[in-house]
Motif scaffolding. Structure first.
Motif, short mmCIF file in Angstrom:
data_model
loop_
_atom_site.label_atom_id
_atom_site.label_comp_id
_atom_site.label_asym_id
_atom_site.label_seq_id
_atom_site.Cartn_x
_atom_site.Cartn_y
_atom_site.Cartn_z
N ILE A 230 -0.80 1.43 -0.69
CA ILE A 230 -1.07 2.00 0.64
C ILE A 230 -1.80 0.97 1.50
CG2 ILE A 230 -2.43 3.74 1.90
CD1 ILE A 230 0.16 4.86 0.65
N ARG B 102 0.34 -1.43 3.42
CA ARG B 102 1.22 -0.91 4.46
C ARG B 102 0.58 -1.12 5.83
NH1 ARG B 102 5.61 -1.41 2.96
NH2 ARG B 102 6.17 -0.39 4.92
N VAL C 45 3.54 6.43 2.92
CA VAL C 45 3.49 6.85 1.52
C VAL C 45 4.85 6.66 0.85
CG1 VAL C 45 3.94 9.33 1.79
CG2 VAL C 45 2.45 8.55 -0.03
N ALA D 48 5.27 2.90 0.17
CA ALA D 48 4.37 2.45 -0.90
C ALA D 48 4.89 2.91 -2.27
CB ALA D 48 2.96 2.99 -0.66
N LEU E 267 -4.82 6.98 2.10
CA LEU E 267 -4.17 7.21 3.39
C LEU E 267 -5.20 7.35 4.50
CD1 LEU E 267 -1.39 9.73 2.28
CD2 LEU E 267 -1.02 7.40 3.14
N ARG F 284 -6.77 4.01 5.25
CA ARG F 284 -5.86 3.10 5.95
C ARG F 284 -5.72 3.48 7.42
NH1 ARG F 284 -4.94 -1.49 6.75
NH2 ARG F 284 -2.84 -2.31 6.94
#
Length: 170
Positions: free
Chosen positions: A54, A57, A67, A70, A115, A118
Motif C-alpha cells: 500500500i 501506491r 488496494v 497492491a 490505507l 497513505r
C-alpha cells in the motif's frame, strides 16, 4: 515445512521436527509453542508486506484501486509451488484453518491502517475500513479459487472480483 508438506500436519510430530532441525524438543519449544505456530511463522510477515505494498501506491489513487493494485502485485510475486502447497495445507487442515481466519482479521486491521496512513486519514476512517474488509474478503475468495485448481493465479480471480464489486456499487 518440508515434513508437514510430505507427511501432513497431523502426522508430523514435534519430535520429527526437532530431529529434522537438529535441535532438542525443549529448544524447539523455546521458539514455538505449538506445531500451528511453526506453520504460521512462515506467514508472519504477510501483514507487513501488505502495508508495504500500500505504501508503494500513489497517494492520489482511489482507495479501491489502491488496494486492488497492491494485492495484485503481491499475488503475482507469491505464486510458487511451495506457497500454494503451504496454503493448501493450511486450508485443508482444520487445526490450521481456524488460525488462518484470525490472521485475516489481523491483516484487515493492518490494511485499513495502511490505507488511512497513505491517504493521511485517521485510522478509524470508515471508507478505509470498509475498503479493507472488502479487499480481505476478495483475497480469501481468490485464494480459495486458486487452491481449488483455477487455471490462473489468484490475481486473475481477484481482478474479476474487484470488477464485480465495482459493478455492484456502481
Amino acid at each position: 515445512m518440508r515434513l508437514f508438506l510430505e507427511r501432513g500436519f497431523e502426522e508430523t510430530t514435534l519430535d520429527d521436527i526437532a530431529t529434522a532441525a537438529d535441535v532438542s524438543r525443549r529448544s524447539l519449544f523455546h521458539y514455538f509453542a505449538s506445531k500451528e505456530e511453526i506453520v504460521f511463522s512462515t506467514k508472519a510477515d504477510f501483514p507487513d508486506l501488505i502495508a508495504q505494498a500500500i505504501g508503494r501506491r500513489p497517494a492520489e489513487e482511489p482507495l479501491l484501486d489502491m488496494v486492488e493494485n497492491a494485492l495484485v502485485d503481491l499475488a503475482t510475486r507469491f505464486q510458487s509451488a511451495e506457497t500454494r502447497a503451504l496454503a493448501k495445507l493450511i486450508h485443508d487442515t482444520p487445526a490450521l484453518s481456524a488460525g488462518d481466519q484470525a490472521k485475516y482479521e489481523k491483516v484487515e486491521r493492518v490494511l485499513a491502517k495502511a490505507l488511512a496512513d497513505r491517504k493521511g486519514l485517521p485510522e478509524t476512517d470508515i471508507a478505509c475500513r470498509v475498503t479493507a474488509a472488502a479487499a480481505i474478503g476478495i483475497l480469501k475468495l481468490a485464494t480459495e479459487a486458486w487452491l481449488a485448481g483455477a487455471d490462473a493465479g489468484p490475481e486473475i480471480f481477484g481482478k474479476a472480483a474487484f470488477a464485480a464489486l465495482r459493478d455492484v456499487v456502481g
